[in-house]
Design a protein around this motif. Structure first.
Motif, mmCIF file in Angstrom:
data_model
loop_
_atom_site.group_PDB
_atom_site.id
_atom_site.type_symbol
_atom_site.label_atom_id
_atom_site.label_comp_id
_atom_site.label_asym_id
_atom_site.label_seq_id
_atom_site.Cartn_x
_atom_site.Cartn_y
_atom_site.Cartn_z
ATOM 1 N N ARG A 225 0.816 -1.217 0.000
ATOM 2 C CA ARG A 225 0.000 0.000 0.000
ATOM 3 C C ARG A 225 0.852 1.271 0.000
ATOM 4 N NH1 ARG A 225 -4.822 -1.573 4.341
ATOM 5 N NH2 ARG A 225 -5.335 -3.595 3.423
ATOM 6 N N GLN A 227 1.448 3.645 -2.244
ATOM 7 C CA GLN A 227 0.897 4.049 -3.527
ATOM 8 C C GLN A 227 1.825 4.970 -4.306
ATOM 9 O OE1 GLN A 227 -1.794 2.881 -4.906
ATOM 10 N NE2 GLN A 227 -1.671 4.176 -6.737
ATOM 11 N N LYS A 256 -6.074 -5.316 -4.702
ATOM 12 C CA LYS A 256 -7.275 -5.107 -3.884
ATOM 13 C C LYS A 256 -8.054 -6.399 -3.694
ATOM 14 C CE LYS A 256 -7.954 -0.240 -5.096
ATOM 15 N NZ LYS A 256 -8.781 0.746 -5.847
#
Length: 478
Positions: A225, A227, A256
């Motif tokens: 995560r 990003q 996801k």
């Protein structure tokens, strides 16, 4: 066309045409330049990573040329040196067990740095060793680093490469292992064993410096995560002007989906959705090792001597054949596909075993003894060449492709451990088998390789030209 229709007949129409043509040509040139840029960082990152594979090969290639000198200098018995050789594999097993969790926790680059640290410590212990204990600890340490490299390097390359380059780039792992082994053999003929140990530090240094300039695996960053770092890494790998939106969306959607799954453990591999991947991965590891490669590799000189062929000439031919054939396999994998090369490789292994079995049968029964050495060396070279073109590298390529990222760590650890364990079994039992029956040994290996061909034809899918997400979606269906 609409723009030129509004132009009068004063010649302006002709003036507009020429710039438009030039602009089209410039755009084509720019597109070609962008295409080169889009793979430049992928190539560079791969070149950096495969120095870990070269280090892997250096660890393997050290013991054979150093055996006599080490035994003499440190007054080691045959049993003590046998431990020095075999403990490398034990270290690799430990490295295999921990490689997946390490790569998942600190990233692919972090895992490679851990491997380097263990290898550096190991080589220094070997260099300064004054007895068997320090030598054993040093070999155990380099073995650990080797075990981690065997997992993390192909995984890293598979996760950064575009789908049309992934196969060829991942097989460079095996090519560099072969180069490392061959370099160890050659350099070991001119250097004493202590300086030879220091040469193992060279690929470590190159890898450490190179890792400062390459991005982390975007897929791992997405999984963690992170990003912003994910997007930066992907853009760096694909080029600053590349459109990464589609690939980024595919990776993010896939991550996801995986995040809804519980944290993976070893037992998760045996869930129904992953059974086929587990069968393919474990089956390929068994096919690769039970076919006898490490027995032949570790004792090739003995095979040539037993067949009456000069061992020095045979070993040189063996070493020289591996590198170009492995390179050929790397060049072909994304053109002809994984399955075709595996089937060709397996068939060649069967033929090589048959030739070796026939040569030793003729020797035992004293039939056409003049033909025995030529037949034996031909069989060994066919065997080694066939292994190098497909079975040596492609199982690792497929292993890096077929597992979803949520279980890739535990799957990689299990299969790498399995590979090293079978490797130890084959290398340990080879001499016992040869003393039982020289031609019987190669008949057994031939049968195993024939079964491997049937397994590949039945279970192994073609993964050429497909994204990792597409491969895993098609294989790991509930």
């Amino acid at each position: 066309m609409a723009a030129t229709a509004d132009v009068d007949s004063s010649g302006k129409k002709e003036e507009i045409k020429e710039p438009l043509i030039q602009q089209t040509m410039i755009s084509a040139d720019e597109a070609q330049s962008k295409n080169k840029e889009s793979v430049a960082m992928v190539y560079f990152s791969t070149i950096v990573a495969i120095w870990g594979s070269f280090e892997f090969g250096s660890c393997i290639g050290f013991s054979s040329p150093a055996q006599a000198a080490i035994s003499k200098d440190l007054d080691l018995s045959l049993a003590e040196y046998a431990l020095v050789g075999s403990i490398l594999t034990i270290g690799a097993m430990i490295g295999a067990i921990t490689s997946g969790p390490i790569a998942d926790f600190i990233g692919r680059k972090g895992a490679m740095r851990v491997s380097v640290a263990f290898c550096v410590v190991g080589w220094l212990l070997i260099y300064y060793a004054q007895g068997a204990v320090a030598l054993d600890i040093g070999r155990l340490s380099t073995g650990y680093g080797m075990g981690v490299f065997s997992y993390v390097v192909p995984i890293f390359i598979a996760e950064i490469a575009p789908k049309d380059l992934r196969g060829g780039l991942t097989t460079l792992n095996q090519l560099m292992i072969v180069c490392g082994v061959s370099t160890g053999y050659i350099v070991g003929t001119v250097l004493p064993w202590r300086p030879l140990a220091l040469t193992g530090l060279v690929p470590c240094l190159i890898l450490l410096v190179g890792l400062l300039f390459v991005p982390e695996s975007p897929r791992w960053l997405a999984k963690m995560r992170r990003q912003k770092e994910f997007e930066v890494a992907l853009r760096k790998l694909r080029g600053k002007d590349a459109d990464i939106s589609r690939e980024a969306a595919e990776i993010e959607d896939y991550i996801k989906t995986l995040q809804h799954l519980p944290k993976s453990s070893m037992m998760d591999l045996f869930q129904k959705r992953y059974v086929r991947s587990l069968i393919i991965g474990a089956g390929l590891m068994c096919c690769q090792q039970f076919g006898g490669i490490n027995g032949v590799c570790f004792y090739v000189s003995q095979i040539f001597v037993s067949a009456g062929f000069p061992s020095t000439i045979g070993t040189i031919l063996y070493a020289c054949l591996q590198i170009p054939v492995t390179a050929m396999g790397a060049a072909l994998i994304d053109r002809v596909g994984r399955r075709a090369l595996l089937l060709t490789s397996g068939t060649g292994l069967v033929i090589g075993c048959i030739l070796c079995a026939i040569s030793f049968y003729m020797k035992v029964h004293e039939l056409s003894l003049d033909a025995v050495p030529v037949l034996a060396v031909t069989g060994v070279l066919v065997y080694v060449g066939s292994f190098s073109v497909g079975m040596g590298a492609i199982p690792w390529v497929i292993m890096s492709e077929i597992y979803p990222i949520n279980i890739k760590g535990v799957a990689g650890s299990l299969l790498t451990l399995l590979n090293w364990f079978i490797s130890w079994i084959c290398s340990y039992t080879f001499n016992y088998l040869m003393s039982w029956s020289s031609y019987g040994t190669f008949i057994i290996y031939g049968v195993v390789n024939l079964l491997a061909v049937f397994f590949i034809a039945k279970f192994v899918p073609e993964t050429k030209g497909r994204t990792l997400e597409e491969i895993q979606a098609s294989i790991n269906k509930s």
